[in-house]
Design a protein around this motif. Structure first.
Motif, mmCIF file in Angstrom:
data_model
loop_
_atom_site.group_PDB
_atom_site.id
_atom_site.type_symbol
_atom_site.label_atom_id
_atom_site.label_comp_id
_atom_site.label_asym_id
_atom_site.label_seq_id
_atom_site.Cartn_x
_atom_site.Cartn_y
_atom_site.Cartn_z
ATOM 1 N N SER A 51 48.087 82.293 42.814
ATOM 2 C CA SER A 51 47.632 83.056 43.978
ATOM 3 C C SER A 51 47.864 84.545 43.758
ATOM 4 N N GLY A 52 47.036 85.353 44.392
ATOM 5 C CA GLY A 52 47.192 86.802 44.317
ATOM 6 C C GLY A 52 46.746 87.413 43.006
ATOM 7 N N THR A 53 45.956 86.709 42.224
ATOM 8 C CA THR A 53 45.460 87.264 40.967
ATOM 9 C C THR A 53 43.945 87.288 40.965
ATOM 10 N N ARG A 54 43.387 88.145 40.154
ATOM 11 C CA ARG A 54 41.934 88.245 40.000
ATOM 12 C C ARG A 54 41.618 88.229 38.516
ATOM 13 N N THR A 55 40.430 87.804 38.171
ATOM 14 C CA THR A 55 40.010 87.746 36.778
ATOM 15 C C THR A 55 39.235 89.007 36.421
ATOM 16 N N LEU A 56 39.554 89.563 35.275
ATOM 17 C CA LEU A 56 38.851 90.718 34.739
ATOM 18 C C LEU A 56 38.291 90.287 33.389
ATOM 19 N N ALA A 57 36.970 90.268 33.246
ATOM 20 C CA ALA A 57 36.350 89.793 32.016
ATOM 21 C C ALA A 57 35.329 90.808 31.523
ATOM 22 N N PHE A 58 35.234 90.932 30.207
ATOM 23 C CA PHE A 58 34.260 91.836 29.612
ATOM 24 C C PHE A 58 33.989 91.393 28.185
ATOM 25 N N GLN A 59 32.874 91.841 27.636
ATOM 26 C CA GLN A 59 32.506 91.500 26.268
ATOM 27 C C GLN A 59 32.709 92.705 25.367
ATOM 28 N N VAL A 60 33.087 92.436 24.120
ATOM 29 C CA VAL A 60 33.253 93.479 23.112
ATOM 30 C C VAL A 60 32.510 93.048 21.850
ATOM 31 N N SER A 61 32.300 93.978 20.947
ATOM 32 C CA SER A 61 31.612 93.649 19.698
ATOM 33 C C SER A 61 32.462 92.702 18.856
ATOM 34 N N GLU A 62 31.806 91.973 17.965
ATOM 35 C CA GLU A 62 32.515 91.062 17.061
ATOM 36 C C GLU A 62 33.546 91.829 16.232
ATOM 37 N N GLU A 63 33.169 93.017 15.779
ATOM 38 C CA GLU A 63 34.067 93.827 14.940
ATOM 39 C C GLU A 63 35.325 94.213 15.712
ATOM 40 N N LEU A 64 35.154 94.681 16.942
ATOM 41 C CA LEU A 64 36.310 95.068 17.748
ATOM 42 C C LEU A 64 37.158 93.847 18.090
ATOM 43 N N PHE A 65 36.519 92.736 18.398
ATOM 44 C CA PHE A 65 37.238 91.503 18.713
ATOM 45 C C PHE A 65 38.123 91.087 17.538
ATOM 46 N N GLY A 66 37.567 91.143 16.342
ATOM 47 C CA GLY A 66 38.341 90.791 15.145
ATOM 48 C C GLY A 66 39.521 91.718 14.938
ATOM 49 N N ARG A 67 39.308 93.011 15.165
ATOM 50 C CA ARG A 67 40.396 93.982 15.028
ATOM 51 C C ARG A 67 41.501 93.719 16.054
ATOM 52 N N ILE A 68 41.103 93.408 17.280
ATOM 53 C CA ILE A 68 42.088 93.128 18.332
ATOM 54 C C ILE A 68 42.887 91.879 17.976
ATOM 55 N N LYS A 69 42.202 90.821 17.573
ATOM 56 C CA LYS A 69 42.889 89.573 17.230
ATOM 57 C C LYS A 69 43.845 89.777 16.051
ATOM 58 N N ALA A 70 43.440 90.558 15.061
ATOM 59 C CA ALA A 70 44.323 90.840 13.923
ATOM 60 C C ALA A 70 45.563 91.588 14.392
ATOM 61 N N HIS A 71 45.376 92.561 15.291
ATOM 62 C CA HIS A 71 46.499 93.320 15.842
ATOM 63 C C HIS A 71 47.440 92.401 16.617
ATOM 64 N N LEU A 72 46.877 91.518 17.426
ATOM 65 C CA LEU A 72 47.693 90.598 18.221
ATOM 66 C C LEU A 72 48.479 89.654 17.324
ATOM 67 N N LYS A 73 47.857 89.231 16.234
ATOM 68 C CA LYS A 73 48.552 88.346 15.299
ATOM 69 C C LYS A 73 49.740 89.071 14.671
ATOM 70 N N LEU A 74 49.554 90.343 14.327
ATOM 71 C CA LEU A 74 50.640 91.124 13.733
ATOM 72 C C LEU A 74 51.772 91.391 14.712
ATOM 73 N N THR A 75 51.437 91.678 15.954
ATOM 74 C CA THR A 75 52.448 92.048 16.952
ATOM 75 C C THR A 75 53.022 90.860 17.705
#
Length: 117
Positions: A51-75
């Motif tokens: 309760s009390g939460t909202r969803t925020l969704a958006f699309q990004v390029s495949e290249e940016l998505f891959g960079r984000i996932k790599a960063h998340l894996k490292l951190t």
């Protein structure tokens, strides 16, 4: 070691190609990739019910998505924590701006004097 079970399913070949492409971009073993997707699915369902939460969704390029996932894996940071952290930083920076503008309304200091000469 954690008790593990095998999961096998037939999927359309175009979806299989997309899965394998993303799995390779993230440099994950197939079992790691499938486990990540399933966990994200169930965590999303649990969080949607909070309760009390909202969803925020958006699309990004495949290249940016891959960079984000790599960063998340490292951190070791979750995608949610990463994005929320960025949003909170931007909002804090934006909240600080009106304080500065209130101290120096109008033109930046020194320009008004230069115009009158």
């Amino acid at each position: 070691m954690e008790n593990r079970k095998n999961l096998c399913a037939m999927i359309p070949s175009d979806l299989h190609a997309r899965v394998r492409e993303e799995q390779e971009q993230l440099a994950l073993k197939l079992n790691e990739y499938v486990e990540m997707i399933i966990k994200e699915h169930f965590e999303k369902g649990e969080k949607m019910m909070a309760s009390g939460t909202r969803t925020l969704a958006f699309q990004v390029s495949e290249e940016l998505f891959g960079r984000i996932k790599a960063h998340l894996k490292l951190t070791g940071q979750s995608q949610k924590d990463f994005v929320i952290g960025l949003i909170e930083q931007a909002l804090a920076a934006a909240a600080a701006l009106p304080e500065k503008e209130a101290e120096e309304p109008g033109e930046p200091a020194g320009e008004a004097e230069a115009d009158s000469e």
